[in-house]
Each structure stands twice: as C-alpha cells, then as structure tokens.
Design a protein around this motif. Structure first.
Motif, PDB file in Angstrom:
ATOM      1  N   LEU A 126       0.833  -1.206   0.000  1.00 17.94           N
ATOM      2  CA  LEU A 126       0.000   0.000   0.000  1.00 17.94           C
ATOM      3  C   LEU A 126       0.865   1.252   0.000  1.00 17.94           C
ATOM      4  O   LEU A 126       0.588   2.214  -0.742  1.00 17.94           O
ATOM      5  N   ALA A 127       1.916   1.245   0.816  1.00 17.28           N
ATOM      6  CA  ALA A 127       2.805   2.411   0.868  1.00 17.28           C
ATOM      7  C   ALA A 127       3.497   2.622  -0.481  1.00 17.28           C
ATOM      8  O   ALA A 127       3.594   3.759  -0.968  1.00 17.28           O
ATOM      9  N   GLY A 128       3.977   1.544  -1.094  1.00 16.52           N
ATOM     10  CA  GLY A 128       4.627   1.671  -2.396  1.00 16.52           C
ATOM     11  C   GLY A 128       3.671   2.181  -3.460  1.00 16.52           C
ATOM     12  O   GLY A 128       4.050   3.013  -4.308  1.00 16.52           O
ATOM     13  N   TYR A 129       2.449   1.708  -3.426  1.00 16.50           N
ATOM     14  CA  TYR A 129       1.430   2.135  -4.392  1.00 16.50           C
ATOM     15  C   TYR A 129       1.131   3.631  -4.242  1.00 16.50           C
ATOM     16  O   TYR A 129       1.100   4.382  -5.225  1.00 16.50           O
ATOM     17  N   LEU A 130       0.917   4.069  -3.002  1.00 20.37           N
ATOM     18  CA  LEU A 130       0.573   5.469  -2.763  1.00 20.37           C
ATOM     19  C   LEU A 130       1.751   6.398  -3.028  1.00 20.37           C
ATOM     20  O   LEU A 130       1.571   7.509  -3.554  1.00 20.37           O
ATOM     21  N   LEU A 131       2.946   5.963  -2.677  1.00 23.52           N
ATOM     22  CA  LEU A 131       4.125   6.799  -2.916  1.00 23.52           C
ATOM     23  C   LEU A 131       4.354   7.015  -4.401  1.00 23.52           C
ATOM     24  O   LEU A 131       4.772   8.106  -4.825  1.00 23.52           O
ATOM     25  N   TYR A 132       4.089   5.991  -5.196  1.00 21.67           N
ATOM     26  CA  TYR A 132       4.268   6.153  -6.643  1.00 21.67           C
ATOM     27  C   TYR A 132       3.340   7.238  -7.176  1.00 21.67           C
ATOM     28  O   TYR A 132       3.753   8.091  -7.981  1.00 21.67           O
ATOM     29  N   GLU A 134       2.052   9.609  -5.506  1.00 26.85           N
ATOM     30  CA  GLU A 134       2.453  10.905  -4.939  1.00 26.85           C
ATOM     31  C   GLU A 134       3.553  11.526  -5.776  1.00 26.85           C
ATOM     32  O   GLU A 134       3.525  12.730  -6.056  1.00 26.85           O
ATOM     33  N   ASP A 135       4.526  10.697  -6.182  1.00 24.59           N
ATOM     34  CA  ASP A 135       5.615  11.163  -7.039  1.00 24.59           C
ATOM     35  C   ASP A 135       6.233   9.941  -7.705  1.00 24.59           C
ATOM     36  O   ASP A 135       6.842   9.104  -7.021  1.00 24.59           O
ATOM     37  N   PRO A 136       6.097   9.796  -9.028  1.00 23.26           N
ATOM     38  CA  PRO A 136       6.645   8.616  -9.708  1.00 23.26           C
ATOM     39  C   PRO A 136       8.141   8.418  -9.493  1.00 23.26           C
ATOM     40  O   PRO A 136       8.661   7.317  -9.683  1.00 23.26           O
ATOM     41  N   ALA A 137       8.854   9.472  -9.085  1.00 29.12           N
ATOM     42  CA  ALA A 137      10.298   9.332  -8.849  1.00 29.12           C
ATOM     43  C   ALA A 137      10.579   8.359  -7.710  1.00 29.12           C
ATOM     44  O   ALA A 137      11.682   7.797  -7.621  1.00 29.12           O
ATOM     45  N   TRP A 138       9.595   8.159  -6.826  1.00 31.24           N
ATOM     46  CA  TRP A 138       9.774   7.187  -5.746  1.00 31.24           C
ATOM     47  C   TRP A 138      10.010   5.777  -6.300  1.00 31.24           C
ATOM     48  O   TRP A 138      10.595   4.934  -5.625  1.00 31.24           O
ATOM     49  N   TYR A 139       9.550   5.538  -7.510  1.00 28.46           N
ATOM     50  CA  TYR A 139       9.705   4.213  -8.115  1.00 28.46           C
ATOM     51  C   TYR A 139      11.173   3.809  -8.167  1.00 28.46           C
ATOM     52  O   TYR A 139      11.535   2.662  -7.871  1.00 28.46           O
ATOM     53  N   TYR A 140      12.024   4.762  -8.532  1.00 29.75           N
ATOM     54  CA  TYR A 140      13.444   4.456  -8.655  1.00 29.75           C
ATOM     55  C   TYR A 140      14.114   4.292  -7.284  1.00 29.75           C
ATOM     56  O   TYR A 140      15.166   3.670  -7.177  1.00 29.75           O
ATOM     57  N   VAL A 141      13.507   4.838  -6.256  1.00 26.75           N
ATOM     58  CA  VAL A 141      14.026   4.658  -4.898  1.00 26.75           C
ATOM     59  C   VAL A 141      13.690   3.261  -4.389  1.00 26.75           C
ATOM     60  O   VAL A 141      14.521   2.595  -3.749  1.00 26.75           O
ATOM     61  N   PHE A 217       5.488  -1.494  -8.380  1.00 27.03           N
ATOM     62  CA  PHE A 217       5.424  -2.144  -9.689  1.00 27.03           C
ATOM     63  C   PHE A 217       3.987  -2.203 -10.196  1.00 27.03           C
ATOM     64  O   PHE A 217       3.710  -1.944 -11.376  1.00 27.03           O
ATOM     65  N   ILE A 218       3.062  -2.531  -9.297  1.00 27.97           N
ATOM     66  CA  ILE A 218       1.649  -2.546  -9.671  1.00 27.97           C
ATOM     67  C   ILE A 218       1.174  -1.134 -10.025  1.00 27.97           C
ATOM     68  O   ILE A 218       0.455  -0.915 -11.011  1.00 27.97           O
ATOM     69  N   ALA A 219       1.601  -0.149  -9.222  1.00 30.87           N
ATOM     70  CA  ALA A 219       1.168   1.233  -9.459  1.00 30.87           C
ATOM     71  C   ALA A 219       1.613   1.729 -10.828  1.00 30.87           C
ATOM     72  O   ALA A 219       0.876   2.458 -11.514  1.00 30.87           O
TER      73      ALA A 219
END
Length: 332
Positions: A126-132, A134-141, A217-219
């Motif tokens: 859930l956190a990964g989905y929402l963070l993406y 919020e800002d897609p740059a979180w994906y690379y983090v 990844f799902i986001a």
C-alpha cells in the motif's frame, strides 16, 4: 593387578559374546530391512538382547573392564536402541505425515504470526502504491535497477504492454525478469525467516520492503491502464510466491517473539519450543516456492489469457488456504 583385570575381562566377554553377536546380527537386519520385515521371534529377541546388552554395559563400566570392550558395548547398545525405539517410518512416510497433519496444524497454531507477515507485506504494498502516485520518482528509490529491467515511469505504455503480451517472453526480457523476481523472492523468504530471531525487526523490515517493490510495480502499470493485465501475469505464480514470503516471515516472527516474550520459560527453552512450529513454517514456505517456480515456468508461457491466469493463481491460493484450514483435523 593388571593381569587379574584382563582375566576378568576375558571371562566376562566369553560368557556373553554369543548373545552380543546375536544382538549385532539382529540390529544389522533391523537397520537394513526394518523391523516390519523381521519375524516375531526376531523382534522379541532383539528387545530382550538389547536389555541384556545394556545390563552388560552397566556391569562393564562398574568393574572397569578394558576400554575396547566398553566402546564396543556402547556402540552396540546405541544401535540397538535406535532399532528398537526410533520411529520406524520411511522418508516418504515422514513427508506424507508432515503434509497431512504436521504442516497444517503448525500453520493454524501460528496463525497470528502469519497474519502479521501478511500485514507487513500488505502495508508495504500500500505504501509503495501510494508513494508512486504521490511522485513517480519514488519508483526508482524503491525498485532495484536489476528488478526494474527497463520498466519504469520513463518507459512508454506501448512498451509495457508489449512486454506483458509478447509471446516470446525471453526475447522481451520478461522471462529473465520473472526468473530474477523468483530468485529475489526466494532470498527474501530465507532472510525474513533466518533474521526473525533477531528481535523480529529485520523480518518486518524486509517483508515491508518487498511489499514496497510489489506496490510500486503494480502502481506503474495501473497508471498506464495495465493494472488488470499485470495482475493476471503476477497472479499465476505471485499468489503462491508472495504468500510463501509472508509465511516465512511468520516463522521468523515466531522465533523473535520467543526471545522477546519467553514468559515463565528460559529464553533458550522458549526458543526451542517455538522452533518446532517455526521450522515447519519454513518448510511450507520452501514447498510453496517450488510450486510457484513450476507455475511461473509453465503457466506464464503456456497460458496467455489474463482471466485464466487470474483464475489459476487465485484458485491455487484457495487450495493452499483449504489445506491449511482443514488439513490434520481429527475426524469425528
């Protein structure tokens, strides 16, 4: 003084060596063929001669006979003990009993720790989905580069779609990604179980982190309108694979809780008792990972329809749940 001891040892051996030879012969037969293939007389003689052998060993120790005789009797009685009292069950029988009773019973006794494992994974996703979003740059983090494999916010939607539906997954890189994902998840499962003993924190952190990767990844695919498609691709093996990680996490948490909250027991005794069920959870996770590998290896390539993949993935998940819930219950 030494000469009388040798004479006494020789007399002691001579009076009993015929029985010892008979016992050794019966033990060898029990070890090679099993008690179930021995006659009633042989099984009876084995038990009787074992008792006589232990008596001879006690006498030999009392009168301090030569060390060679003591070592011989100790080894013989130890082998006889295992032949008489050890469980007479084949490896196949032990594994069958584990699948029918041991594993599901351990799962039910450990349901709280397993639920915590699923909670850690779910909160991470859930956190990964929402963070993406919020800002897609979180994906690379959150996503390791070797896992991303070119799939990220900078990739085009057509490219992401072509990767999922390419009939030659090895050419698209999806096969390599799936293999690496399985290897990654297997390592995570081993670590979350093994590190759980360190006061639970590492197991929680690793499971949560794996959820972050999964959620981001799902986001990414949901953001491109491919949520249903990637869910189908992941479901066929991911339901089993991710559940195995959560179960391994539950086993690790069980070990950590035994150290943190030993109750009236010593920490060593508490850990020993918790380890019985925790080890079974680790074996269950290993079995599920093997099943996930087979599903990923065959299902991903042979089945292209997303609805069918969803049905297979969640249907097998339901079968796991029924096994855990109903297996090993006493019949009325």
């Amino acid at each position: 003084m030494e000469q009388p001891d040798l004479i006494r040892s020789a007399r002691f051996r001579k009076e009993r060596e015929e029985d010892w030879a008979r016992l050794e012969k019966l033990v060898a037969k029990a070890e090679s063929q099993g008690l179930h293939r021995m006659s009633f007389d042989e099984a009876r003689d084995l038990a009787a001669l074992y008792r006589e052998g232990t008596t001879s060993l006690a006498i030999a120790r009392e009168i301090s006979l030569d060390k060679a005789l003591l070592h011989y009797l100790e080894a013989l009685t130890a082998r006889a003990y295992l032949s008489v009292y050890a469980p007479q069950e084949s490896v196949r029988g032990v594994f069958s009993r584990f699948l029918r009773r041991g594993a599901p019973q351990a799962m039910r006794r450990s349901w709280l720790f397993i639920a915590l494992g699923f909670l850690c994974m779910g909160l991470g996703a859930l956190a990964g989905y929402l963070l993406y979003f919020e800002d897609p740059a979180w994906y690379y983090v959150m996503m390791p580069p070797e896992l991303a494999g070119g799939r990220g916010p900078d990739a085009s939607t057509s490219y992401l779609r072509s990767v999922i539906y390419d009939e030659d997954p090895d050419a698209s890189g999806l096969g390599a990604f799936a293999t690496f994902l399985f290897s990654h998840n297997t390592r995570i499962a081993i670590f979350v179980f093994g590190l759980g003993v360190f006061l639970c924190a590492p197991a929680i952190a690793l499971t949560f982190y794996n959820g972050l990767i999964f959620g981001s990844f799902i986001a990414l695919h949901v953001d491109r309108g491919l949520g249903w498609d990637i869910a189908g691709w992941l479901s066929i093996h991911g339901v089993t694979e991710l559940s195995a990680i959560c179960i391994a996490c539950g086993g690790g948490l069980q070990l950590g809780a035994a150290i943190l909250f030993p109750g009236q027991l010593s920490r060593i005794e508490s850990l020993r008792q918790a380890g019985r069920d925790a080890a079974k959870l680790a074996i269950v996770a290993a079995v599920m990972l093997v099943a996930a590998a087979l599903l990923e290896g065959f299902g991903r390539q042979l089945i292209q329809d997303m609805n069918t993949r969803l049905a297979i993935g969640w249907g097998i998940g339901l079968l796991w749940l029924l096994w855990f819930a109903l297996g090993g219950r006493a019949r009325s």
